[in-house]
Enzyme design. Structure first.
Site, PDB file in Angstrom:
ATOM      1  N   ASP A  75      43.246  39.061   7.343  1.00 49.13           N
ATOM      2  CA  ASP A  75      43.865  38.692   6.057  1.00 49.13           C
ATOM      3  C   ASP A  75      43.484  39.707   4.976  1.00 49.13           C
ATOM      4  OD1 ASP A  75      41.304  37.669   6.420  1.00 49.13           O
ATOM      5  OD2 ASP A  75      41.675  35.787   5.364  1.00 49.13           O
ATOM      6  N   LYS A  99      38.992  38.556  13.063  1.00 51.04           N
ATOM      7  CA  LYS A  99      38.860  37.304  12.309  1.00 51.04           C
ATOM      8  C   LYS A  99      37.600  36.634  12.850  1.00 51.04           C
ATOM      9  CE  LYS A  99      40.491  34.246   9.351  1.00 51.04           C
ATOM     10  NZ  LYS A  99      40.622  34.488   7.893  1.00 51.04           N
ATOM     11  N   TYR A 127      49.671  37.267  23.674  1.00 44.66           N
ATOM     12  CA  TYR A 127      50.846  37.714  24.422  1.00 44.66           C
ATOM     13  C   TYR A 127      50.702  37.535  25.926  1.00 44.66           C
ATOM     14  CZ  TYR A 127      53.080  39.764  20.317  1.00 44.66           C
ATOM     15  OH  TYR A 127      53.702  39.945  19.104  1.00 44.66           O
ATOM     16  N   ASP A 171      50.701  43.238  15.936  1.00 50.49           N
ATOM     17  CA  ASP A 171      52.136  43.015  15.719  1.00 50.49           C
ATOM     18  C   ASP A 171      52.390  42.765  14.239  1.00 50.49           C
ATOM     19  OD1 ASP A 171      54.873  42.414  16.350  1.00 50.49           O
ATOM     20  OD2 ASP A 171      54.362  40.300  16.071  1.00 50.49           O
ATOM     21  N   ASP A 205      54.186  45.489  10.962  1.00 46.49           N
ATOM     22  CA  ASP A 205      55.394  45.272  10.153  1.00 46.49           C
ATOM     23  C   ASP A 205      55.062  45.526   8.680  1.00 46.49           C
ATOM     24  OD1 ASP A 205      56.953  44.570  12.367  1.00 46.49           O
ATOM     25  OD2 ASP A 205      57.905  42.896  11.322  1.00 46.49           O
TER      26      ASP A 205
END
Ligand code: IPM
Ligand code: MN
Length: 350
Positions: free
Chosen positions: A220, A187, A135, A244, A248
């Site tokens: 993941d 990750k 971002y 982000d 969701d």
């Protein structure tokens, strides 16, 4: 006297914020709070009218407030990215709101999509770094629009930015009534620079918190565990982009965007509170949108202001309305209009 800047914003933002303010008024009366609100008409309409996104004078005024209450940003007639970057992200960056705190909590009576999981299983928070990563806007184009074009978008991770986020997460994990377990979501198997820094900082800072169990999972795998074993999580800390995405997913397992709220924080400074869903333009003005996400954001704002009792009362009122009244948390399926849901919550603020 608390001074609260209000940006109702675009689409259904204003109707959500109206109910949030209704509930705040009820909390003010019940707990004898002194609240003053100042409204700013920033958003897509103003941008289309005047070309302004976040005028410097408005930013300066907001900086003098105790909190900022935001509806939603996003307008169908404005190209994606302009309002998001020019207003929402600009506020996060200019106010240095380095934490995005997003609770994932299933209230009793809410039917989530995970049939085998109940309120005891789904109750964690995500601490999302909110000023860096992908971002930060680092990168650029080379030979744009030609067959030889190159687009580079880099993730910026500073030791300072990562460390202050981790410290907040450890502190939050310590004060929260949870299992005292902090999971770093990264990750490290592929993003071997960014998450190497995160992982080293995580263990170095974590050594100062011997009471907090440290846990790591790749992003993941986190997506898989959030569905399969959400009860494993207490606090998850992660970078801006992963935060982000997984929030969701988190919103869905707690019953949907209708109830998902977030706090953009810089502890000790003016901070911003918002429903995490978008402006949902197709529902605008129809009284169908669920205002509970905005109400929950208002509860987080009260808590941040130091009004823990009022915050708890609002949260309990939301829980009661979910348990006793709403058929669903989805827009148009609640069994009540947007305004009626706000009325109900306000009545239960005891
Ligand atoms: C959010 C939103 C924003 C983000 C968008 C609107 C820029 O999705 O608050 O999660 O990506 O942070
Ligand atoms: Mn998002």
């Amino acid at each position: 006297m608390y001074k609260i800047a209000v940006i109702p914003g675009d689409g259904t933002g204003p109707e959500q914020i109206r109910e949030g303010l209704k509930v705040l008024d009820a909390a003010r009366d019940r707990f004898g709070l002194a609240l003053e609100t100042v409204e700013y008409d920033l958003g897509g309409e103003r941008y289309l009218r005047t070309g302004e996104l976040l005028p410097p004078s408005v930013l300066e005024e907001i900086k003098l407030c105790d909190a900022l209450y935001l509806g939603a940003i996003g307008h169908p007639d404005v190209k994606p990215g302009i309002l998001e970057k020019g207003l929402l992200l600009q506020l996060r960056f200019d106010l240095d709101l380095y934490i995005n705190l997003r609770p994932v909590k299933l209230y009793p009576g809410v039917e989530g999509p995970l049939k085998s999981k109940g309120p005891a299983d789904i109750d964690f928070v995500v601490v999302r770094e909110n000023t860096e990563g992908l971002y930060a806007g680092a990168g650029g184009f080379l030979r744009r629009g030609t067959p030889f074009e190159v687009a580079v978008q880099e993730s910026v991770n500073t030791r300072f930015g990562v460390e202050r986020c981790l410290r907040y997460a450890f502190d939050h994990c310590r004060t929260r009534r949870g299992r005292k377990k902090l999971t770093l979501c990264g990750k490290t198997n592929v993003l071997t620079y960014a998450f190497d820094l995160w992982e080293r900082a995580f263990h170095e800072v974590g050594a100062e918190y011997p009471d907090i169990q440290r846990d790591y999972a790749h992003v993941d795998a986190i997506c898989m565990w959030m569905i399969k074993n959400p009860e494993w999580f207490d606090v998850i800390v992660t970078d801006n982009m992963f935060g982000d995405i997984i929030t969701d997913l988190g919103a869905m397992i707690q019953g949907g965007m209708g109830i998902a709220a977030g706090a953009n924080l810089h502890p000790g400074r003016v901070s911003m509170f918002e429903p995490i869903g978008g402006s949902a333009p197709k529902y605008t003005g129809r009284g169908m949108i669920n205002p509970l996400a905005a109400v929950c954001a208002a509860a987080m704002m009260l808590d941040y202001l130091g009004e823990a009792e009022a915050a708890k009362a609002v949260e309990q009122a939301v829980a009661t309305v979910c348990r006793e009244h709403l058929r669903s948390l989805n827009a148009g399926e609640m069994g009540y209009s947007t305004g009626e849901v706000g009325d109900l919550v306000a009545e239960y603020v005891l």
